[in-house]
Design an enzyme around this catalytic site. Structure first.
Site, short mmCIF file in Angstrom:
data_model
loop_
_atom_site.label_atom_id
_atom_site.label_comp_id
_atom_site.label_asym_id
_atom_site.label_seq_id
_atom_site.Cartn_x
_atom_site.Cartn_y
_atom_site.Cartn_z
N ASP A 39 0.84 -1.20 0.00
CA ASP A 39 0.00 0.00 0.00
C ASP A 39 0.87 1.25 0.00
O ASP A 39 1.97 1.24 0.58
CB ASP A 39 -0.90 0.02 1.24
CG ASP A 39 -1.98 -1.05 1.18
OD1 ASP A 39 -2.25 -1.56 0.07
OD2 ASP A 39 -2.55 -1.37 2.24
N TYR A 67 5.87 -8.84 8.61
CA TYR A 67 5.51 -7.43 8.77
C TYR A 67 5.60 -7.01 10.23
O TYR A 67 5.43 -7.83 11.14
CB TYR A 67 4.07 -7.18 8.32
CG TYR A 67 3.77 -7.47 6.88
CD1 TYR A 67 3.85 -6.48 5.91
CD2 TYR A 67 3.38 -8.75 6.48
CE1 TYR A 67 3.54 -6.74 4.58
CE2 TYR A 67 3.08 -9.03 5.14
CZ TYR A 67 3.16 -8.02 4.21
OH TYR A 67 2.87 -8.29 2.89
N ASP A 81 -7.64 0.94 7.50
CA ASP A 81 -6.45 1.60 8.02
C ASP A 81 -6.80 3.06 8.32
O ASP A 81 -7.94 3.49 8.07
CB ASP A 81 -5.25 1.48 7.07
CG ASP A 81 -5.49 2.12 5.71
OD1 ASP A 81 -6.38 2.99 5.58
OD2 ASP A 81 -4.78 1.76 4.75
N ARG A 175 -4.02 -5.22 7.24
CA ARG A 175 -5.04 -4.29 7.75
C ARG A 175 -6.34 -5.02 8.07
O ARG A 175 -7.06 -4.65 9.00
CB ARG A 175 -5.25 -3.11 6.80
CG ARG A 175 -5.56 -3.44 5.39
CD ARG A 175 -5.33 -2.19 4.51
NE ARG A 175 -5.16 -2.55 3.12
CZ ARG A 175 -6.13 -2.49 2.21
NH1 ARG A 175 -7.33 -2.06 2.57
NH2 ARG A 175 -5.90 -2.83 0.96
#
Length: 306
Positions: A39, A67, A81, A175
């Site tokens: 993203d 992550y 998000d 997310r």
């Protein structure tokens, strides 16, 4: 033309396509591709394929990723998000959560997990990308997809924020994981920050920002940081054909065990779908081959001849 892989640190604000476009200008070549989107607001490892290496994009995209994310509890948004519009808020409930309650809820997502992709994603439904429909104010039903969370470690809890380290399979939306943890806790949640620290075997500590790549290219030193195709594939076991069968792999044909230079019992019964580096008898990498159990042979998946 450069061939291989380069480990790019994608900075916030760039799309993955922006990274490729700028690299084409820096390296002065068109044949460049990335190995899976991040993203625009996210940052971290984005392996980029160059030249012949672009044939590996699909294979490398399929690998597991790691992550670090910041989950903001007490807030739900349409994008899952903090860049989206707030749909619900319950800060009071979020601030009242106990640490053990948060750890227990997050732990439920470890393992196989049926995840519903977010509306703001590039997945297609009836030929249209979901985010295009979402921008039109439309919501469509999405089927849950199986993803695997291999590791979910809570690194810090400073309410309403929770810092997570997540190792997961391809296709996992972090997310959405943040959203789902918030749902499980009854207060809602969304992702505030995301950094990809590992992808396709590449680590964040070895990555280069675009400005650093541009400087190395200007100094004529960029080849020092380009990873050869062969090195990017070391996770796959190596096989080689016998000299009399070199023509098979030179022409991208399947191979049977009797045509390979195998020691007794070596790789005779691999798992169906297992991938291998295939070499000719002179040690030249020909491509990635896949074992097909039903027919007991290795078939080409990606040929890598220039």
């Amino acid at each position: 033309m450069y061939h291989g892989m380069i480990n790019v640190y994608k900075e916030p604000g760039y799309t993955s396509h922006d990274v490729v476009a700028r690299l084409r200008g820096i390296l002065k070549q068109k044949k460049i591709g990335h190995t899976g989107t991040l993203d625009p607001a996210a940052q971290g490892v984005l392996p980029v394929c160059l030249g012949v290496g672009t044939r590996l994009c699909e294979l490398l995209t399929d690998r597991d990723k790691t992550y670090e994310a910041v989950l903001l509890l007490g807030q739900e948004t349409d994008t899952q998000d903090t860049t989206g519009q707030i749909l619900k808020e319950d800060r009071k409930k979020a601030m009242a959560l106990e640490e053990e309650e948060i750890r227990r809820a997050a732990g439920r997502f470890i393992g196989l997990y049926q995840q519903i992709p977010p509306m703001y994603s590039a997945l297609k439904v009836q030929g249209k990308k979901l985010y295009e429909l979402a921008r039109q104010g439309k919501t469509v039903e999405r089927e849950a997809r199986p993803v695997t969370i291999y590791q979910l470690e809570i690194q810090d809890i400073t309410l309403p924020r929770v810092t997570l380290k997540v190792s997961c399979s391809k296709g996992t939306y972090i997310r959405t994981l943040c959203h789902d943890i918030g749902q499980a806790l009854g207060c809602g949640g969304c992702m505030e920050q995301l950094t990809r620290t590992r992808a396709a075997g590449f680590r964040i500590e070895d990555s280069l920002k675009l400005d650093e790549i541009e400087e190395l290219a200007h100094e004529g030193r960029i080849e020092e940081r380009i990873i050869p195709v062969e090195e990017a594939l070391t996770d796959y076991p190596a096989l080689a054909v016998r000299p009399e069968w070199d023509g098979l792999v030179h022409n991208g044909n399947p191979c049977f065990a009797r045509q390979l230079d195998l020691e007794d019992g070596e790789q005779r019964k691999p798992e169906d779908g297992a991938l291998f580096r295939m070499y000719d008898s002179q040690g030249k990498l020909m491509g990635i081959y896949e074992y097909e159990k039903e027919r007991h042979f290795w078939k080409p998946k990606k040929m890598l001849l220039a």
